[in-house]
Scaffold this motif. Sequence first.
Motif, PDB file in Angstrom:
ATOM      1  N   LEU A 355       0.976  -1.044   0.177  1.00 22.54           N
ATOM      2  CA  LEU A 355      -0.117   0.136  -0.135  1.00 22.54           C
ATOM      3  C   LEU A 355       0.905   1.219  -0.111  1.00 22.54           C
ATOM      4  O   LEU A 355       1.872   1.630   1.018  1.00 22.54           O
ATOM      5  N   LEU A 356       1.040   2.044  -1.242  1.00 20.10           N
ATOM      6  CA  LEU A 356       1.918   3.051  -1.178  1.00 20.10           C
ATOM      7  C   LEU A 356       1.008   4.355  -0.675  1.00 20.10           C
ATOM      8  O   LEU A 356      -0.067   4.638  -1.254  1.00 20.10           O
ATOM      9  N   TYR A 357       1.598   5.017   0.055  1.00 15.91           N
ATOM     10  CA  TYR A 357       1.246   6.473   0.468  1.00 15.91           C
ATOM     11  C   TYR A 357       2.200   7.325   0.165  1.00 15.91           C
ATOM     12  O   TYR A 357       3.633   7.192   0.112  1.00 15.91           O
ATOM     13  N   SER A 358       1.924   8.593   0.248  1.00 17.22           N
ATOM     14  CA  SER A 358       2.909   9.833  -0.176  1.00 17.22           C
ATOM     15  C   SER A 358       3.369  10.743   0.803  1.00 17.22           C
ATOM     16  O   SER A 358       4.235  11.224   0.683  1.00 17.22           O
ATOM     17  N   SER A 359       2.328  10.908   1.612  1.00 20.74           N
ATOM     18  CA  SER A 359       2.673  11.854   2.764  1.00 20.74           C
ATOM     19  C   SER A 359       2.236  11.325   4.164  1.00 20.74           C
ATOM     20  O   SER A 359       1.238  10.396   4.158  1.00 20.74           O
ATOM     21  N   THR A 360       2.647  11.983   5.048  1.00 17.49           N
ATOM     22  CA  THR A 360       2.354  11.529   6.429  1.00 17.49           C
ATOM     23  C   THR A 360       0.845  12.009   6.592  1.00 17.49           C
ATOM     24  O   THR A 360       0.039  11.210   7.293  1.00 17.49           O
ATOM     25  N   GLU A 362      -1.696  11.810   4.311  1.00 19.77           N
ATOM     26  CA  GLU A 362      -2.462  10.767   3.918  1.00 19.77           C
ATOM     27  C   GLU A 362      -2.417   9.585   4.676  1.00 19.77           C
ATOM     28  O   GLU A 362      -3.311   8.884   4.925  1.00 19.77           O
ATOM     29  N   LEU A 363      -1.258   9.409   5.226  1.00 20.67           N
ATOM     30  CA  LEU A 363      -1.293   7.938   6.218  1.00 20.67           C
ATOM     31  C   LEU A 363      -2.508   8.387   7.432  1.00 20.67           C
ATOM     32  O   LEU A 363      -3.075   7.416   7.698  1.00 20.67           O
TER      33      LEU A 363
ATOM     34  N   ARG B 419       1.171  -4.033   3.474  1.00 23.48           N
ATOM     35  CA  ARG B 419       2.307  -3.535   3.725  1.00 23.48           C
ATOM     36  C   ARG B 419       2.448  -2.040   3.437  1.00 23.48           C
ATOM     37  O   ARG B 419       2.269  -1.856   2.223  1.00 23.48           O
ATOM     38  N   VAL B 421       4.140   1.285   2.504  1.00 25.57           N
ATOM     39  CA  VAL B 421       5.390   1.576   1.775  1.00 25.57           C
ATOM     40  C   VAL B 421       5.233   3.059   1.430  1.00 25.57           C
ATOM     41  O   VAL B 421       4.267   3.693   0.621  1.00 25.57           O
ATOM     42  N   SER B 423       6.122   6.192  -0.760  1.00 27.86           N
ATOM     43  CA  SER B 423       6.642   6.452  -1.986  1.00 27.86           C
ATOM     44  C   SER B 423       6.541   7.830  -2.673  1.00 27.86           C
ATOM     45  O   SER B 423       5.586   8.419  -2.051  1.00 27.86           O
ATOM     46  N   LEU B 433      -1.588  -1.425  -3.841  1.00 34.34           N
ATOM     47  CA  LEU B 433      -2.580  -0.133  -3.869  1.00 34.34           C
ATOM     48  C   LEU B 433      -2.043   0.962  -3.799  1.00 34.34           C
ATOM     49  O   LEU B 433      -0.934   1.229  -3.063  1.00 34.34           O
ATOM     50  N   ALA B 435      -2.852   4.842  -1.679  1.00 33.59           N
ATOM     51  CA  ALA B 435      -3.491   5.086  -0.629  1.00 33.59           C
ATOM     52  C   ALA B 435      -4.544   6.190  -0.933  1.00 33.59           C
ATOM     53  O   ALA B 435      -5.891   6.032  -0.364  1.00 33.59           O
TER      54      ALA B 435
END
Lengths: 429, 482
Positions: A355-360, A362-363, B419, B421, B423, B433, B435
């Motif tokens: 699961l790719l996130y780009s900024s805090t 967003e998380l 998991r 990640v 990026s 996926l 976010a």
Amino acid sequence: MLPADCSRRLVAELRDALDACAERQRQLERSLRVSRRLLRTWEPAETPAPQPTPAPETSGEAPSPESTPSSQDLKELELLTQALEKAVRVRKGISKTGERHKALSLKSGSAATSATTASAPSRPSGQASCRVSETKPPRGIQQTVVPARGLPECRLLSVGDRTRMGRGSRATKPGPGPRDQQIPPSAARQAPEAFTLKEKGILLRLPMAYRKAASRNSRLWAQLSSPQTSDSMDAAATAKTQFLQKMQMTSGGPGSGLSAAAVEAEVGLLRTACLLLRRRMEEVLSADPADCMQEYRCLLTLEGLQAITEQCLHRLQELRAVVGQQLGPWPVGRRPGASLPCGGGTDPLWSPQLLLYSSTQELQTLEALRLRLAMLDQQIHLEKVLMAELLPLVGTQGPHWLALCRAVHSLLCEGGERFLTVLRDEPAD
Amino acid sequence: MPAHWTEETALKGRGHRSLGRRWRRVSTRWVIGRGPSRDGTGAVIGRWDPAAAARNPRKVSASCMGRRRRRVDRGAAVGALPEAIAALSRTLPAGPSPEIFRRAKFDRPEAAPALWQLLFRVLSPLSANGASASPAQEAQVRVVKSELHSQGYPRRALAQLPEDGSQGSRELLLALAWLLARGPLLERLLAQTRVRLGDEIPLCECEALARPGPPVPRVEADGPVDIRHLQWLMGKLRFRWRKLITSQQEQCALLGKIHSYTRGCHSDRSLGHLSVAETELLRDAEGGQQLLRRLESENVRLEAALRWRRQELVFWRWMDTVLGTCPPEASQPTFVPWIPERGAGEWELVARELQALREELRGAAEPRRAAWEARVGGWGPEWSAVQRASREAVGLELAALQRAWEQGGAAAQPHGPCRLVKSDAGASEGPGLRAAQVIEVLRSREACLEAVLCQLQRQCRQELARLAGALPGLIWILPPGR
């Protein structure tokens, strides 16, 4: 006061909800502790004071750094200070080469280290590897620096059996010179430069053994999850079904065909069905039919929904009839599992996907949403339970009915957050 | 000599004691290799099968050899069964040796305790993980029996086994085989105890529901309570959720920092940075060694699982023989499953909801039907065609709706742990996926749930208004603003 059995059920439900929340909080606290520790300065795990003999393991935690040094310790600290001062002197002659080489050396050293970790000399503390180089980097320009660097390293290692080397700290001795000179005996116990993730994080490298094991692990999981079709697999599948059938037959004929787990699963499906039906009904009722045909369709939809609801109720009654009282020699157990809302049988993934996130932010949004969903789930469940128990009580007028009504209204309609006001309407005369 | 005798001898070789002559009396009804073949492969049995020969050239020469054929192939088959069982028990937690399996076939009592423990670990893996000491033998036996029963285990003989766990090894062996045959048991067990190397976030609450956590010892409030106690508990719950959310936000911030500080350190390019577990491994070497050990033992188990997959056919054939040695059970009255009290409560809730829904639908549909009939009464036949078309269209819509829950329509939703990640925002290809998309899905789910909650609260308000209206002379002032 509420009746006893009603109280018991409601208190049990609320306590369950509280426990679930507390469990989440516990797990979260654990993760927070770990993360906070990682972001602080990395202390050497054992006592900074070098011990000539291994200290007896009491609790497995690092002994307190406030242990009073014995005379032997002081002597060794003297040696250490001398060695470090000598290193500074030697290095001063080379420090002309400048800071940038040092930074380079660290990176190259770490690259070299990861390749030579396997061949690194075994250290007294038996470390798997030390991140930043303690072996000699092949760079020529660093040759002269290395012996000096190596010397205090060896000292520290031989002196401290149990001293765990900080990951990158010790080897960053080619750092600012003046700092080395003023190492007081107490500070000599600590690393000259503490390791923080913020400054030195990019220098970390994973040990080779771990990397191998991790890649093998992911490869094996991929193999296990991939659907394999081969003759032997099909044969095995056939053999399995035949075995199951034979078992069913030898156990005295077909049973009711339903297990408790299956019944629970079906009840869960019917719950979802109710939700979807209701949503459709609301859509239809809120739509404004423009012409005759649409009106007719609305009518047909409503009647169709009614028919489906009847079917669902019928199925529910069937399930109820199948489930009898607990009979026979089977013991009563507590099945904690509620029916899974996700229908986890559909091709579950055994190893996690990315699961790719780009900024805090967003998380944080993602996590907040996830928690909000869990909270809403719980609130809806509690709402239903409270409705089922409390509304009948309001229907029967007992003593303190007004207070009860007001409290029930706040619990059920406002989530317990707001209260309404009741005024007696006295005729003014 | 029948084929299965030799394979049992081979199993015996894996254990320490010889069993004596008892095995000679085993019934010879089920013999591997005789009788019509049930499938096409027969690679283990050793019939001349071109496809099998192509796959297994080693056995080709053996099967060509005429009179010696069967014995040599039996030799090949003999090794396969202990290997398969060894692979199986390596994959399972607390797996017993192949010798135990062999003894279980003959219902030897000494094999029973190991099998009870194995089944207990398989059926309730969570308590085995959390508990420091496994519960007493009787407790284990009870848990195994009740869990098997609730999953629908067909044989009653299991229920009649004594609770001291001293007998019934054959029945337990059958139960284990039953569990293995029904679903992906091994994969599920492995996934539950998987070593987590990354920072994971579960996208759906399946796992949270399946892991109830350690039971908290609690004093039951037996007496009647005041409704203010309930209000207090609700308030406490609200506060805990608020605290949880703020802690979670802090954890996310810390995670973001750790991920960005360790950018570029991971050997795997698709991940790019270290996770908390990996960074911890670097900080604390002893913990790192433990992690490495766990990882390696998991690798061993995974390899055993893959080996098992290749060799399991032999095991199923053998299980047929085991089933054959059991005396057939007298036909029993069909027993019914039962649902514990909690399930009954669930049933009540669903029934109530469906009944309420039915009433509302009836209340909405009947007047409309009456009005429609009144209007349309005298209309001509051209309407009937149009009506039929409408009916069909509506029928299709409703059928689609029904499919949505019957097939457990959550297949489209993201499922399972992921998991994390970090990026850069530019990466739009590649696996995994995003976010942003997941956030969208979660938001729509949130809107649904909020609608449901609002609707429930509205229902309550109406009901209470109705009840309160019975008492005149009171003014009800609702709380301000929403």
